[in-house]
Design a protein around this motif. Sequence first.
Motif, PDB file in Angstrom:
ATOM      1  N   MET A   1       2.386  54.960   1.324  1.00  0.00           N
ATOM      2  CA  MET A   1       3.100  53.651   1.100  1.00  0.00           C
ATOM      3  C   MET A   1       4.323  54.124   0.022  1.00  0.00           C
ATOM      4  SD  MET A   1       3.216  50.120   1.191  1.00  0.00           S
ATOM      5  CE  MET A   1       3.590  48.764   0.255  1.00  0.00           C
ATOM      6  N   ILE A   2       3.948  54.603  -0.987  1.00  0.00           N
ATOM      7  CA  ILE A   2       4.895  55.285  -1.766  1.00  0.00           C
ATOM      8  C   ILE A   2       6.140  56.010  -1.188  1.00  0.00           C
ATOM      9  CG2 ILE A   2       5.484  56.550  -3.972  1.00  0.00           C
ATOM     10  CD1 ILE A   2       4.167  53.819  -4.616  1.00  0.00           C
ATOM     11  N   ASP A   3       5.580  56.849  -0.315  1.00  0.00           N
ATOM     12  CA  ASP A   3       6.439  57.898   0.690  1.00  0.00           C
ATOM     13  C   ASP A   3       7.572  57.088   1.471  1.00  0.00           C
ATOM     14  OD1 ASP A   3       6.857  60.674   1.482  1.00  0.00           O
ATOM     15  OD2 ASP A   3       6.479  59.653   3.334  1.00  0.00           O
ATOM     16  N   ARG A   4       6.858  55.860   1.957  1.00  0.00           N
ATOM     17  CA  ARG A   4       7.688  55.134   2.783  1.00  0.00           C
ATOM     18  C   ARG A   4       8.754  54.328   1.971  1.00  0.00           C
ATOM     19  NH1 ARG A   4       7.659  49.920   4.299  1.00  0.00           N
ATOM     20  NH2 ARG A   4       5.401  49.598   3.438  1.00  0.00           N
ATOM     21  N   LEU A   5       8.242  53.901   1.098  1.00  0.00           N
ATOM     22  CA  LEU A   5       9.137  53.092   0.087  1.00  0.00           C
ATOM     23  C   LEU A   5      10.281  53.854  -0.270  1.00  0.00           C
ATOM     24  CD1 LEU A   5       6.671  50.654  -1.836  1.00  0.00           C
ATOM     25  CD2 LEU A   5       8.258  50.168   0.077  1.00  0.00           C
ATOM     26  N   PHE A   6       9.867  55.002  -0.972  1.00  0.00           N
ATOM     27  CA  PHE A   6      11.079  55.846  -1.635  1.00  0.00           C
ATOM     28  C   PHE A   6      11.669  56.840  -0.809  1.00  0.00           C
ATOM     29  CE2 PHE A   6       8.819  53.917  -5.192  1.00  0.00           C
ATOM     30  CZ  PHE A   6       9.615  53.637  -6.011  1.00  0.00           C
ATOM     31  N   LEU A   7      11.248  57.243   0.298  1.00  0.00           N
ATOM     32  CA  LEU A   7      11.521  58.445   0.813  1.00  0.00           C
ATOM     33  C   LEU A   7      12.226  57.939   2.335  1.00  0.00           C
ATOM     34  CD1 LEU A   7       9.207  61.026  -0.242  1.00  0.00           C
ATOM     35  CD2 LEU A   7      11.514  60.539  -1.207  1.00  0.00           C
ATOM     36  N   ASP A   8      11.682  57.284   2.869  1.00  0.00           N
ATOM     37  CA  ASP A   8      12.171  56.737   4.456  1.00  0.00           C
ATOM     38  C   ASP A   8      13.755  56.528   4.357  1.00  0.00           C
ATOM     39  OD1 ASP A   8       9.787  57.111   5.525  1.00  0.00           O
ATOM     40  OD2 ASP A   8       9.457  55.050   6.084  1.00  0.00           O
ATOM     41  N   HIS A   9      14.333  55.819   3.847  1.00  0.00           N
ATOM     42  CA  HIS A   9      15.792  55.511   3.653  1.00  0.00           C
ATOM     43  C   HIS A   9      16.505  56.737   3.426  1.00  0.00           C
ATOM     44  CE1 HIS A   9      19.551  53.960   3.904  1.00  0.00           C
ATOM     45  NE2 HIS A   9      19.884  54.124   2.539  1.00  0.00           N
ATOM     46  N   PRO A  10      16.211  57.511   2.298  1.00  0.00           N
ATOM     47  CA  PRO A  10      17.155  58.760   2.122  1.00  0.00           C
ATOM     48  C   PRO A  10      17.035  59.802   3.402  1.00  0.00           C
ATOM     49  CG  PRO A  10      15.791  58.066  -0.078  1.00  0.00           C
ATOM     50  CD  PRO A  10      15.385  57.177   1.092  1.00  0.00           C
ATOM     51  N   ARG A  11      15.616  59.972   3.887  1.00  0.00           N
ATOM     52  CA  ARG A  11      15.742  60.788   4.839  1.00  0.00           C
ATOM     53  C   ARG A  11      16.501  60.436   6.150  1.00  0.00           C
ATOM     54  NH1 ARG A  11       9.187  61.329   4.159  1.00  0.00           N
ATOM     55  NH2 ARG A  11       9.236  62.957   2.542  1.00  0.00           N
ATOM     56  N   SER A  12      16.544  59.059   6.116  1.00  0.00           N
ATOM     57  CA  SER A  12      17.371  58.624   7.357  1.00  0.00           C
ATOM     58  C   SER A  12      18.731  59.031   7.505  1.00  0.00           C
ATOM     59  CB  SER A  12      17.265  56.797   7.500  1.00  0.00           C
ATOM     60  OG  SER A  12      17.819  56.437   6.587  1.00  0.00           O
ATOM     61  N   VAL A  13      19.412  59.132   6.306  1.00  0.00           N
ATOM     62  CA  VAL A  13      20.501  59.546   6.028  1.00  0.00           C
ATOM     63  C   VAL A  13      21.010  61.242   5.588  1.00  0.00           C
ATOM     64  CG1 VAL A  13      21.577  57.219   5.440  1.00  0.00           C
ATOM     65  CG2 VAL A  13      20.828  58.600   3.592  1.00  0.00           C
ATOM     66  N   ASP A  14      19.609  61.865   5.808  1.00  0.00           N
ATOM     67  CA  ASP A  14      19.570  63.298   5.529  1.00  0.00           C
ATOM     68  C   ASP A  14      19.683  63.765   4.269  1.00  0.00           C
ATOM     69  OD1 ASP A  14      19.126  63.729   8.536  1.00  0.00           O
ATOM     70  OD2 ASP A  14      21.313  63.767   8.677  1.00  0.00           O
ATOM     71  N   GLU A  15      19.177  63.016   3.311  1.00  0.00           N
ATOM     72  CA  GLU A  15      19.194  63.290   1.863  1.00  0.00           C
ATOM     73  C   GLU A  15      17.950  63.145   1.192  1.00  0.00           C
ATOM     74  OE1 GLU A  15      23.477  61.197   1.079  1.00  0.00           O
ATOM     75  OE2 GLU A  15      21.668  60.229   0.406  1.00  0.00           O
ATOM     76  N   THR A  16      17.875  63.997   0.107  1.00  0.00           N
ATOM     77  CA  THR A  16      16.643  63.903  -0.796  1.00  0.00           C
ATOM     78  C   THR A  16      16.637  62.467  -1.299  1.00  0.00           C
ATOM     79  OG1 THR A  16      17.461  64.988  -2.608  1.00  0.00           O
ATOM     80  CG2 THR A  16      16.507  66.287  -0.869  1.00  0.00           C
ATOM     81  N   TYR A  17      15.665  62.264  -2.206  1.00  0.00           N
ATOM     82  CA  TYR A  17      15.620  61.180  -3.166  1.00  0.00           C
ATOM     83  C   TYR A  17      16.315  61.255  -4.053  1.00  0.00           C
ATOM     84  CZ  TYR A  17      14.153  57.767  -6.520  1.00  0.00           C
ATOM     85  OH  TYR A  17      14.067  56.741  -7.414  1.00  0.00           O
ATOM     86  N   LEU A  18      16.745  62.509  -4.744  1.00  0.00           N
ATOM     87  CA  LEU A  18      17.799  62.488  -5.920  1.00  0.00           C
ATOM     88  C   LEU A  18      19.000  62.654  -5.496  1.00  0.00           C
ATOM     89  CD1 LEU A  18      15.820  65.065  -8.176  1.00  0.00           C
ATOM     90  CD2 LEU A  18      16.134  62.666  -8.582  1.00  0.00           C
ATOM     91  N   GLU A  19      19.337  63.175  -4.080  1.00  0.00           N
ATOM     92  CA  GLU A  19      20.724  63.177  -3.681  1.00  0.00           C
ATOM     93  C   GLU A  19      20.986  61.855  -3.155  1.00  0.00           C
ATOM     94  OE1 GLU A  19      20.947  67.413  -1.205  1.00  0.00           O
ATOM     95  OE2 GLU A  19      19.842  65.758  -0.307  1.00  0.00           O
TER      96      GLU A  19
END
Length: 68
Positions: A1-19
Amino acid sequence: MIDRLFLDHPRSVDETYLEHAAFAGKFSLTLFGAAFAALVHAVLPFAFEKTASTTVAALYARTQNRGK
């Protein structure tokens, strides 16, 4: 759940969470600058005549093709 909330969108634009956080933070500060220029322009119509619209257009161009 946490992974989906915090990482799905950044990954969809080819970025890490911090980027993505850095991009969104800079984007936000740029919008605040454009909003301030628009506010000054509302009172002083001769000042910042195209600043807000130029800034918004540039931001749109930067985000239009992200993640494609």
